[in-house]
Scaffold this motif. Structure first.
Motif, PDB file in Angstrom:
ATOM      1  N   TRP A  56      -5.117   6.494   7.191  1.00 11.69           N
ATOM      2  CA  TRP A  56      -5.393   5.215   7.858  1.00 11.69           C
ATOM      3  C   TRP A  56      -4.238   4.778   8.758  1.00 11.69           C
ATOM      4  CZ3 TRP A  56      -2.081   1.229   6.562  1.00 11.69           C
ATOM      5  CH2 TRP A  56      -1.350   1.389   5.380  1.00 11.69           C
ATOM      6  N   ASP A  58       4.645   9.151  -3.902  1.00 11.38           N
ATOM      7  CA  ASP A  58       3.778  10.210  -4.430  1.00 11.38           C
ATOM      8  C   ASP A  58       3.872  11.507  -3.615  1.00 11.38           C
ATOM      9  OD1 ASP A  58       2.461   9.220  -2.216  1.00 11.38           O
ATOM     10  OD2 ASP A  58       0.563   8.841  -3.250  1.00 11.38           O
ATOM     11  N   THR A  89       6.637   9.115   0.765  1.00 10.64           N
ATOM     12  CA  THR A  89       6.104   8.128  -0.168  1.00 10.64           C
ATOM     13  C   THR A  89       6.487   8.501  -1.594  1.00 10.64           C
ATOM     14  OG1 THR A  89       4.009   9.292  -0.421  1.00 10.64           O
ATOM     15  CG2 THR A  89       4.146   7.649   1.361  1.00 10.64           C
ATOM     16  N   LYS A  91       0.798  -1.234   0.000  1.00  9.83           N
ATOM     17  CA  LYS A  91       0.000   0.000   0.000  1.00  9.83           C
ATOM     18  C   LYS A  91       0.825   1.276   0.000  1.00  9.83           C
ATOM     19  CE  LYS A  91      -3.900  -1.972   2.537  1.00  9.83           C
ATOM     20  NZ  LYS A  91      -4.698  -1.851   3.770  1.00  9.83           N
ATOM     21  N   GLU A 140      -4.183  12.735   3.305  1.00  6.96           N
ATOM     22  CA  GLU A 140      -5.466  12.026   3.319  1.00  6.96           C
ATOM     23  C   GLU A 140      -5.348  10.577   2.853  1.00  6.96           C
ATOM     24  OE1 GLU A 140      -9.758  12.448   1.137  1.00  6.96           O
ATOM     25  OE2 GLU A 140      -8.772  14.294   1.758  1.00  6.96           O
ATOM     26  N   LYS A 141      -4.563  10.357   1.813  1.00  9.20           N
ATOM     27  CA  LYS A 141      -4.414   9.011   1.266  1.00  9.20           C
ATOM     28  C   LYS A 141      -3.851   8.016   2.281  1.00  9.20           C
ATOM     29  CE  LYS A 141      -2.139   6.502  -2.520  1.00  9.20           C
ATOM     30  NZ  LYS A 141      -1.309   6.649  -3.723  1.00  9.20           N
ATOM     31  N   TYR A 142      -3.026   8.509   3.204  1.00 10.58           N
ATOM     32  CA  TYR A 142      -2.367   7.634   4.174  1.00 10.58           C
ATOM     33  C   TYR A 142      -2.870   7.844   5.602  1.00 10.58           C
ATOM     34  CZ  TYR A 142       0.653   7.000   0.179  1.00 10.58           C
ATOM     35  OH  TYR A 142       1.127   6.724  -1.084  1.00 10.58           O
TER      36      TYR A 142
END
Length: 143
Positions: free
Chosen positions: A117, A80, A78, A46, A113-115
Motif C-alpha cells: 500500500w 517483521d 520493518t 501501521k 505484500e504487507k506494505y
C-alpha cells in the motif's frame, strides 16, 4: 475551490542519525554536504522498525539564500523483516528560534505484500534537525 487544509493520515515518526559530513565547497550548484545515515528508527500505527545502517544518506545542497535542498535515499527495515526504500527531496531553512526546519516529500518502494500500500502513497514530512540528525513526522496525503 482551493482547500483550506490538506487531508493527511499519520504514518510514522522517523529519527535518522547522521555521520560527520563530507563537504564539497564552491561547486557549480552550490556547496554540498554529504552525510551517511548510520542508524535510525521509525514508528507509527501501521509500521515500525529501523533504518538499515549506512543504506543511504543525504546529498544536501547549501543554497546562496541560506536554505538547503535535500536529496535523500534510505532503506527501512520493518520489525517483521520487510525492506522499504524511501526517497525524498525537500527544503530546510533556519527558523527564527535558530533551529533548522525541514520539509520533505517521501516516496516508498517495497516488494513486501504487507506494505505494498505504501507504493501508491505520496507522503509529506515535517521535521527539524538536532545535534545528531533529523526527526520527521511523516504523513500520507489522502483524498
Amino acid at each position: 475551490m482551493p482547500l483550506e487544509s490538506l487531508p493527511v493520515e499519520f504514518l510514522f515518526t522517523m529519527t535518522a542519525n547522521v555521520s560527520a559530513p563530507t563537504m564539497i565547497q564552491g561547486g557549480p550548484q552550490g556547496s554540498r554536504l554529504i552525510v551517511s545515515v548510520p542508524a535510525g528508527t521509525f514508528e507509527g500505527p501501521k509500521l515500525r522498525g529501523t533504518v538499515v545502517p549506512h543504506s543511504g544518506g543525504d546529498w544536501v545542497t547549501l543554497r546562496p539564500d541560506g536554505s538547503m535542498k535535500l536529496d535523500v535515499r534510505l532503506t527501512l527495515q520493518t520489525d517483521d523483516g520487510a525492506h522499504i526504500l524511501v526517497t525524498y527531496t525537500g527544503i530546510g531553512a533556519r527558523a527564527a528560534d535558530g533551529s533548522t526546519k525541514v520539509y520533505s516529500t517521501p516516496l516508498f518502494e517495497t516488494g513486501a505484500e504487507k506494505y505494498a500500500w505504501l507504493n501508491t502513497v505520496q507522503a509529506v514530512g515535517i521535521g527539524s534537525t538536532g545535534p545528531n540528525g533529523v526527526t520527521y513526522e511523516v504523513y500520507a496525503l489522502r483524498a
